[in-house]
Scaffold this motif. Sequence first.
Motif, PDB file in Angstrom:
ATOM      1  N   ASN A 169       4.235  -5.670  -0.056  1.00  0.00           N
ATOM      2  CA  ASN A 169       3.381  -4.660   0.576  1.00  0.00           C
ATOM      3  C   ASN A 169       1.929  -4.937   0.771  1.00  0.00           C
ATOM      4  OD1 ASN A 169       5.743  -3.096   1.469  1.00  0.00           O
ATOM      5  ND2 ASN A 169       5.537  -2.382  -0.740  1.00  0.00           N
ATOM      6  N   LYS A 170       1.522  -6.301   1.164  1.00  0.00           N
ATOM      7  CA  LYS A 170       0.238  -6.773   1.323  1.00  0.00           C
ATOM      8  C   LYS A 170      -0.641  -6.268  -0.194  1.00  0.00           C
ATOM      9  CE  LYS A 170       0.080  -8.016   5.607  1.00  0.00           C
ATOM     10  NZ  LYS A 170       0.214  -9.363   5.918  1.00  0.00           N
ATOM     11  N   LEU A 171      -0.427  -6.852  -1.332  1.00  0.00           N
ATOM     12  CA  LEU A 171      -1.004  -6.712  -2.423  1.00  0.00           C
ATOM     13  C   LEU A 171      -2.273  -7.341  -2.509  1.00  0.00           C
ATOM     14  CD1 LEU A 171      -0.190  -5.519  -5.218  1.00  0.00           C
ATOM     15  CD2 LEU A 171       0.735  -7.756  -6.027  1.00  0.00           C
ATOM     16  N   ASN A 172      -2.111  -8.711  -1.690  1.00  0.00           N
ATOM     17  CA  ASN A 172      -3.478  -9.405  -1.488  1.00  0.00           C
ATOM     18  C   ASN A 172      -4.001  -9.758  -2.943  1.00  0.00           C
ATOM     19  OD1 ASN A 172      -3.262  -9.360   1.215  1.00  0.00           O
ATOM     20  ND2 ASN A 172      -4.180  -7.523   1.157  1.00  0.00           N
ATOM     21  N   GLN A 173      -3.310 -10.018  -3.725  1.00  0.00           N
ATOM     22  CA  GLN A 173      -3.701 -10.516  -5.053  1.00  0.00           C
ATOM     23  C   GLN A 173      -3.057 -11.769  -5.542  1.00  0.00           C
ATOM     24  OE1 GLN A 173      -5.155  -8.101  -8.039  1.00  0.00           O
ATOM     25  NE2 GLN A 173      -6.046  -7.314  -6.194  1.00  0.00           N
TER      26      GLN A 173
END
Lengths: 379, 230
Positions: A193-197
Amino acid sequence: MSLFRFIIRNVFRNKRRAILTMLSIAFSLFLLLFLLTVLNGLLNPVTQDEAALRLIVRRSTSLAEFMPIAYGDKIRELPEVELVTPLQWCNFFYRDTNNFFANFAADPEHLFEIYSEQKVSPEALARFKAERTAAISGKDLMDKFGWKVGDKITLLGSIFPVDLEFTIVGEYTSAEFQNSFYLRYDYLNEAMNKLNQVGCFAIKVKSKEAVPRVAEAVDALFRNSPYETKTETEKAFVLGFVSMLGNVKNIIASVALVVMFTMLLVSVSTMSMAVRERLREVAILRAIGYPRGVVVRLILGEAFFIAGLGTVLGIAMAESLRFVDLNSVSNGFLDKFRPEVATYALTIAAGVGIGLISGLVPAVQAARMNIVSAMRSIE
Amino acid sequence: MPGSDGKPVIEIRGLQKVFAHGDTEVAALENIDIDIHQGEFVCLMGPSGSGKSTLLHLIAGLDNPTGGQCRVLGQELSDMSERDLSRWRNEHIGFIFQSFNLIPVLTAYENVEMPLLLTGLSRKERGEHIEAALGIVGLSDRLTHYPRQLSGGQEQRVAIARALVADPDLVLADEPTGDLDAKSAEEVLTILRKLNQDYGKTIIMVTHDPKASGYATVTRHLDKGQMLPL
Ligand SMILES: Nc1ncnc2c1ncn2[C@@H]1O[C@H](COP(=O)(O)OP(=O)(O)OP(=O)(O)O)[C@@H](O)[C@H]1O
Ligand SMILES: [Mg+2]
């Protein structure tokens, strides 16, 4: 007959004892050689020329913490950086948690340019770049799990609590290590879910000279941000990883020491027993004119002979590991068995040391003994 | 035939050996004087503990006296280093013990060869000596036998062969027949007499057996560490 033949006769006086002693020396030297080789492998991870141009960026606090994926773009803008990819350790399993293998999420555009020693066919690379669920596996891993190009497989999540399906679009080959599995970061990120990390970035620097400058520049870039970084060479990074494994180095070194010390005690006491049983014979030799020096040499020769055969046998046992696929037996923890010359030298020195000390103790005893009382003690 | 009238090969004057046993001292030998001449076959008798073995050990340089002089084959033994004493024993002394004389992992031939391994003799020369020595003791047909395959008497004869293989000047025997039956004892004594009479070896033999003294040319008695007068 010669004095040498006499030594051989003495060695095999008690065949079982001689053989057991040789075998225990062989096993302990085998263990020593093996442990030292593993230790060496851990301390000096194999690094390619390409690796010298690579830097790994991670959080300064811990390997387990993340930083924003957007940092990748900022790093790429630094002057001497050529390429950057996120490199996320995923810890996925195949079927069950015993099937451990290295799997990383990365940027399909640059991964195999940065890790150029890992060769991939152009078709496979094209599909890896085109299909979001595509994955590329090391050749050995393919063989281990019986995967074929085109297979759809599901990997089970652990740190990332999702099970993901992948299409294996190709394999990579490498002179060193063919046991890793690469998936696409964007696929993982979407599933999360689009943690973007991300935990790490791998950087390819434009020149060797620039490597320390870039490392410093990256860390300076994020200093005083909530996500400070630590940038180091790949080798330093791997070593840090090793030390995280609970100081394996010290454990291995102490096991090796304990093994050698135990072996020394065992062989000293065995040789002493062997000589004590025939002190009267030593007295007879002295009475028929054998000087102390010859008696000492006879006993030392006996100890050296046993230790020497044990050493040869131990090294032969270790050599036979070359025919064993350690890599798959150890789930990729160990690489091919290739001891260094210094390791052989140390093992041989240990064998010689065992021979010398285990012979010297009873030899000195025998040389010091009082001939007359030794004869009297049995009469 | 060599007589007992040559120059003494052993001259012992005021020889003394005291063993310290904790704080008590045991005088094993006290003030011993004796001359033994070339070609003599001396039988040394005496009760147990009278110092016979001790005297033999001092003559062979296996132990040091606590007093007096012990000159053997013209050498004052206390002047010699351990190393020289070993070499000297190898060249000049043949020693025979009461029992467990042989090295069990070696054949009769190899046991006899042991003293020769310290010499510069070639394999072939050694072989000639060994076969001659085993011939003298009548065991030419037992070369490859191990001690456990020999009778007690045969073992003792191999020990005699080993004692004489290096052609020593002096043969020392400590109760060589002590463990043997009458017949084997007689064989051993006969061989020793042959060595003395036919080969001119000077022999000192310790024994408890009164019959054995019949084979010797001189019999001496020790009692409580003292040499009794002739
Ligand atoms: N190493 C030693 N330590 C202490 N005492 C010793 C030692 N050797 C000999 N003795 C003592 O010296 C004395 C003489 O001993 P020796 O062995 O010479 O006697 P022996 O006449 O040969 O007796 P046997 O007929 O029993 O062999 C004995 O009292 C003995 O206990
Ligand atoms: Mg005695």
